[in-house]
Design an enzyme around this catalytic site. Structure first.
Site, PDB file in Angstrom:
ATOM      1  N   GLY A   1       0.831  -1.192   0.000  1.00  6.87           N
ATOM      2  CA  GLY A   1       0.000   0.000   0.000  1.00  6.87           C
ATOM      3  C   GLY A   1       0.868   1.245   0.000  1.00  6.87           C
ATOM      4  O   GLY A   1       2.030   1.203   0.428  1.00  6.87           O
TER       5      GLY A   1
ATOM      6  N   GLN B   1       2.965  10.011   0.924  1.00  6.02           N
ATOM      7  CA  GLN B   1       4.266   9.333   0.993  1.00  6.02           C
ATOM      8  C   GLN B   1       5.153   9.624  -0.214  1.00  6.02           C
ATOM      9  O   GLN B   1       6.342   9.291  -0.196  1.00  6.02           O
ATOM     10  CB  GLN B   1       4.081   7.821   1.136  1.00  6.02           C
ATOM     11  CG  GLN B   1       3.489   7.413   2.487  1.00  6.02           C
ATOM     12  CD  GLN B   1       3.338   5.910   2.580  1.00  6.02           C
ATOM     13  OE1 GLN B   1       2.356   5.356   2.119  1.00  6.02           O
ATOM     14  NE2 GLN B   1       4.328   5.244   3.141  1.00  6.02           N
TER      15      GLN B   1
ATOM     16  N   CYS C   1       5.704   0.041   7.471  1.00  2.00           N
ATOM     17  CA  CYS C   1       5.362   1.142   6.559  1.00  2.00           C
ATOM     18  C   CYS C   1       6.578   1.498   5.726  1.00  2.00           C
ATOM     19  O   CYS C   1       7.691   1.555   6.252  1.00  2.00           O
ATOM     20  CB  CYS C   1       4.904   2.350   7.379  1.00  2.00           C
ATOM     21  SG  CYS C   1       4.523   3.801   6.392  1.00  2.00           S
ATOM     22  N   LEU C   2       6.364   1.758   4.446  1.00  4.48           N
ATOM     23  CA  LEU C   2       7.484   2.096   3.564  1.00  4.48           C
ATOM     24  C   LEU C   2       8.167   3.394   3.991  1.00  4.48           C
ATOM     25  O   LEU C   2       9.325   3.619   3.658  1.00  4.48           O
ATOM     26  CB  LEU C   2       7.000   2.210   2.112  1.00  4.48           C
ATOM     27  CG  LEU C   2       6.515   0.905   1.458  1.00  4.48           C
ATOM     28  CD1 LEU C   2       5.989   1.178   0.060  1.00  4.48           C
ATOM     29  CD2 LEU C   2       7.618  -0.138   1.434  1.00  4.48           C
TER      30      LEU C   2
ATOM     31  N   HIS D   1      -4.539   1.382   7.194  1.00 13.15           N
ATOM     32  CA  HIS D   1      -3.202   1.992   7.257  1.00 13.15           C
ATOM     33  C   HIS D   1      -3.082   3.149   6.262  1.00 13.15           C
ATOM     34  O   HIS D   1      -2.623   4.243   6.618  1.00 13.15           O
ATOM     35  CB  HIS D   1      -2.163   0.902   6.964  1.00 13.15           C
ATOM     36  CG  HIS D   1      -0.742   1.346   6.972  1.00 13.15           C
ATOM     37  ND1 HIS D   1       0.205   0.813   7.815  1.00 13.15           N
ATOM     38  CD2 HIS D   1      -0.088   2.276   6.217  1.00 13.15           C
ATOM     39  CE1 HIS D   1       1.376   1.414   7.594  1.00 13.15           C
ATOM     40  NE2 HIS D   1       1.220   2.292   6.616  1.00 13.15           N
ATOM     41  N   GLU D   2      -3.525   2.905   5.019  1.00 11.98           N
ATOM     42  CA  GLU D   2      -3.372   3.946   3.994  1.00 11.98           C
ATOM     43  C   GLU D   2      -4.319   5.123   4.229  1.00 11.98           C
ATOM     44  O   GLU D   2      -3.943   6.282   4.028  1.00 11.98           O
ATOM     45  CB  GLU D   2      -3.587   3.358   2.593  1.00 11.98           C
ATOM     46  CG  GLU D   2      -2.623   2.252   2.207  1.00 11.98           C
ATOM     47  CD  GLU D   2      -1.162   2.547   2.543  1.00 11.98           C
ATOM     48  OE1 GLU D   2      -0.753   3.719   2.472  1.00 11.98           O
ATOM     49  OE2 GLU D   2      -0.448   1.597   2.902  1.00 11.98           O
TER      50      GLU D   2
ATOM     51  N   HIS E   1      -2.925   7.416   6.721  1.00  9.58           N
ATOM     52  CA  HIS E   1      -1.896   8.321   6.165  1.00  9.58           C
ATOM     53  C   HIS E   1      -2.526   9.625   5.677  1.00  9.58           C
ATOM     54  O   HIS E   1      -1.927  10.697   5.795  1.00  9.58           O
ATOM     55  CB  HIS E   1      -1.184   7.658   4.983  1.00  9.58           C
ATOM     56  CG  HIS E   1       0.027   6.860   5.352  1.00  9.58           C
ATOM     57  ND1 HIS E   1       1.099   7.383   6.043  1.00  9.58           N
ATOM     58  CD2 HIS E   1       0.353   5.562   5.106  1.00  9.58           C
ATOM     59  CE1 HIS E   1       2.035   6.449   6.210  1.00  9.58           C
ATOM     60  NE2 HIS E   1       1.599   5.326   5.655  1.00  9.58           N
TER      61      HIS E   1
HETATM   62 NI    NI Z   1       2.499   3.452   5.533  1.00  6.85          NI
END
Ligand code: NI
Length: 150
Positions: free
Chosen positions: A46, A51, A88-89, A130-131, A134
């Site tokens: 995701g 991000q 998380c990236l 999660h997304e 963000h």
């Molecule tokens: Ni994330």
């Protein structure tokens, strides 16, 4: 398509609230294409627009059944609980067990502005939560209830 740089922890951008998308134009389509390429290149499931430095309510998710593009997503329903490891990236090397709903129903728009309903269970529910977090400047670390097992 082009891969974009991923904003990392420490950048104040990650705590900002993203703005709704109003124009479903070529620029949005390019953003979505780039986000998918960036997500796959980073081996993530995701990615939210913030991000890649864009404060718009856009995210992409792929938990193994193909890419889903979500514009202006809203969680309409949730049920159950799950406690699973999450990362998380934007927070490389950070992980923790989070408390998330087991199932969610999300209403969003596709890249053309059509309303879509996306249902998720397990990992997919977790990724959707999660997304969407963000987009509200919330990181998964605020849902962590304990460390991952060694
Ligand atoms: Ni994330």
């Amino acid at each position: 398509m082009a891969k974009r740089n991923i904003v990392k922890l420490g950048d104040e951008m990650l705590s900002k609230v993203s703005r709704p998308v109003e124009k479903f134009d070529g620029r949005l389509h390019q953003l979505l294409d780039d986000m998918k390429e960036t997500m796959y290149a980073a081996d993530g499931c995701g990615l939210a627009a913030v991000q890649v430095g864009i404060l718009r309510r856009v995210c992409v998710v792929d938990t193994g059944d193909g890419p889903i593009e979500l514009v202006n997503p809203v969680i309409k329903g949730k049920s159950g609980h799950q406690e699973e490891a999450e990362g998380c990236l934007s927070l490389p090397g950070v992980s923790g067990v989070t408390d998330r709903p087991m199932r969610v129903i999300v209403e969003a728009q596709d890249r053309y502005g059509n309303t879509i309903i996306v249902k998720g269970e397990g990992l997919k529910a977790r990724a959707l939560c999660h997304e969407i977090d963000h987009l509200n400047g919330i990181l998964f670390t605020s849902h962590v209830i304990r460390n991952c097992e060694e």
